[in-house]
Design an enzyme around this catalytic site. Structure first.
Site, PDB file in Angstrom:
ATOM      1  N   SER A 137       0.763  -1.320   0.115  1.00 31.19           N
ATOM      2  CA  SER A 137      -0.066  -0.010  -0.013  1.00 31.19           C
ATOM      3  C   SER A 137       0.817   1.245  -0.004  1.00 31.19           C
ATOM      4  O   SER A 137       0.465   2.596  -0.430  1.00 31.19           O
ATOM      5  CB  SER A 137      -0.825  -0.009   1.322  1.00 31.19           C
ATOM      6  OG  SER A 137      -1.859  -0.907   1.214  1.00 31.19           O
ATOM      7  N   HIS A 179      -1.479  -9.803  -0.638  1.00 31.16           N
ATOM      8  CA  HIS A 179      -2.078  -9.155  -1.875  1.00 31.16           C
ATOM      9  C   HIS A 179      -1.999  -9.659  -2.910  1.00 31.16           C
ATOM     10  O   HIS A 179      -1.285 -10.852  -3.202  1.00 31.16           O
ATOM     11  CB  HIS A 179      -1.064  -7.877  -1.928  1.00 31.16           C
ATOM     12  CG  HIS A 179      -1.235  -6.777  -0.647  1.00 31.16           C
ATOM     13  ND1 HIS A 179      -0.443  -5.756  -0.566  1.00 31.16           N
ATOM     14  CD2 HIS A 179      -1.936  -6.911   0.238  1.00 31.16           C
ATOM     15  CE1 HIS A 179      -0.394  -5.159   0.474  1.00 31.16           C
ATOM     16  NE2 HIS A 179      -1.627  -5.725   1.245  1.00 31.16           N
TER      17      HIS A 179
END
Length: 522
Positions: A109, A470
């Site tokens: 992120s 992810h």
């Protein structure tokens, strides 16, 4: 949401009635298709400058998450679900965003949000600094800071705000106002000796010492610990204190720094706050991350929803006639996926949709609204369930047959699962409590008698890992308003910044604002 299994069971019955009432046939689908084609033909680019820009980030909200949340929301209304659209899915423009970091194929992120907000792709783990830096090395970050869209908006005289259900110092919100070579430097207790020796500042401190324009007008989220000294007790969580070692109370510093400033830490205080009399608002509603939307109603101190924070932020920011920039992050979609709990990932996605709906209703036609994700997750929707089968349920046999489809091991399986993670579990409470259970302890769990739509159920995972990871595939960009037509096709993630900057005509606004007297808000 507490009676979700019952709601979904009733919804499956109602869904069949809905299908019959719609009388789906060839004529129905032709008419639906013709209307969609006509709507597209009538669409004209809005080339006016955007007065306001609102950027929504669903952290970890990949396309499979959007699809499953869309179905769940519809099923909660008694529909089959597949035909439903979330609020942001009705925005007219769509593109795909390539999320890789400069050093990783599957991103994190920090690097992705840095690309979105600065226009420059960078490394995983670093925040709004360029790819030359060494992760965790303060000295390497000298002269590597990248200017963010929020900083430019402040310099142009716009009001700015950041809203998140994660800690305000977490990667996504931090990238708008901070510059560090290590995303973990959320407060001074988490910084290395090298960082302190070479003069790097922690993220919470950078929020308070922010020097662009007249400072952020709104900052709301979790993460009180990083703003309070270790000698000060947390106002909500008994036995906990702040984590700052430098003795600074950054909440007091916020109040001292700004005129007409306010600091709140619970929902009641936020509701009582008058946006017409508040120029700078700091809201820290949890010691760490805020609660998941499902758990929020039982929070001890009382927390606002993402929609409520968005509404209050817009009320404050919209007082500026020059316009505003607002970031809104549904940060806990990501955390639920890491824990393998689809229930909370989807219910938090639905709340993000609610916030977008509210924003679209409150904002004028001069507002560019963008909804996207920083990255995806290894979350999959598979099997061959019947139309309207509960999305959180087990795959049925289809063709009107009773019972569930069985895998090669003779056991039923769910529509939703993960490619990796901690594996199946049924816990009293879902979400982060998953980390107290051994990895893949129930890898071969027989789901026959398990209510997989329960909030405590955690989906099965193929590869056993400490936490689900992810995903590296593209994510969607949904947009509407002035400049939204610039999103099309497959684009690099950093293009989002350049579209926002062009749509808002930020160069001209900065030039006009240079040397201008400080704006007095009505």
């Amino acid at each position: 949401m507490k009676k979700l299994p019952f709601i979904l069971a009733m919804g499956a019955i109602l869904a069949q009635a809905t299908l019959q009432a719609r009388e789906e046939n060839a004529a129905f689908w032709h008419q639906q298709g013709q209307q969609a084609a006509q709507t597209a033909a009538d669409l004209k680019p809005d080339t006016r400058p955007a007065r306001n820009v609102i950027l929504f980030i669903g952290d970890g909200m990949g396309i499979s998450t959007v699809t499953a949340a869309r179905i769940l929301e519809g099923q909660l209304r008694g529909e089959t679900g597949e035909e439903n659209l979330l609020a942001f899915e009705t925005l007219p423009y769509l593109a795909l965003s390539k999320t890789y970091n400069t050093d990783t194929q599957t991103p994190d992120s920090a690097g992705t949000m840095s690309a979105i907000i600065t226009g420059v792709k960078t490394r995983a783990g670093v925040i709004s600094v360029d790819q030359r830096v060494q992760t965790g090395n303060c000295a390497s970050a000298k002269d590597a800071a990248l200017t963010t869209f929020l900083e430019e908006a402040e310099d142009a005289g716009l009001s700015t705000g950041v809203v998140s259900t994660a800690r305000l110092t977490h990667a996504t919100p931090a990238a708008t106002y901070a510059h560090v070579p290590d995303r973990s430097w959320e407060d001074d207790s988490r910084m290395s000796r090298e960082a302190r020796r070479n003069g790097c500042r922690d993220i919470a401190r950078q929020l308070i010492e922010f020097s662009h324009g007249n400072g952020l007008e709104v900052a709301m989220g979790g993460g009180r610990r990083g703003f309070l000294p270790s000698s000060q007790a947390d106002p909500e969580d008994q036995g906990r204190t702040g984590s700052r070692k430098d003795g600074r109370d950054l909440t007091r510093e916020w109040l001292k720094k700004y005129p007409n400033a306010a600091y709140v830490w619970n929902r009641a205080q936020l509701e009582a706050l008058d946006p017409k009399k508040t120029d700078h608002l700091l809201g820290l509603f949890e010691y760490s991350h805020m609660e998941y939307e499902h758990d929020r109603p039982t929070d001890a101190g009382g927390e606002p929803s993402l929609s409520e924070m968005t509404a209050k932020a817009m009320d404050i920011l919209s007082r500026n006639p020059k316009g505003y920039f607002l970031l809104v992050e549904a940060g806990r979609i990501d955390h639920a996926h890491h824990a393998g709990n689809a229930f909370r990932a989807l219910t938090d996605t639905i709340e993000l949709s609610n916030a977008v709906k509210l924003a679209r209703e409150k904002a004028g036609e001069d507002t560019l609204i963008i909804v996207t994700a920083d990255h995806s997750h290894v979350f999959t929707m598979a099997g061959y369930p019947s139309r309207g089968n509960p999305i959180l349920g087990k795959v049925d046999k289809g063709e009107g047959e009773e019972g569930h489809a069985l895998a090669a091991d003779g056991k039923p399986y769910t529509t939703l699962s993960y490619a990796n993670g901690r594996g199946a579990a049924m816990l009293k409470k879902g979400g982060d409590t998953r980390y107290g259970v051994p990895i893949a302890a129930d890898r071969d769990m027989d789901l026959g008698n398990i209510d997989t739509s329960d909030q405590g159920f955690h989906q099965q995972a193929l590869v056993p890992l400490e936490a689900e990871t992810h995903g590296g595939e593209d994510v969607a960009i949904y947009a509407g308003g002035p400049g939204a037509w610039l999103f099309h096709g497959v684009q690099e993630q950093n293009v989002i910044y350049h579209v926002m900057r062009r749509a808002a005509d930020l160069n001209r606004k900065r030039q006009q604002n240079s040397g201008a007297a400080q704006l007095q808000l009505p």
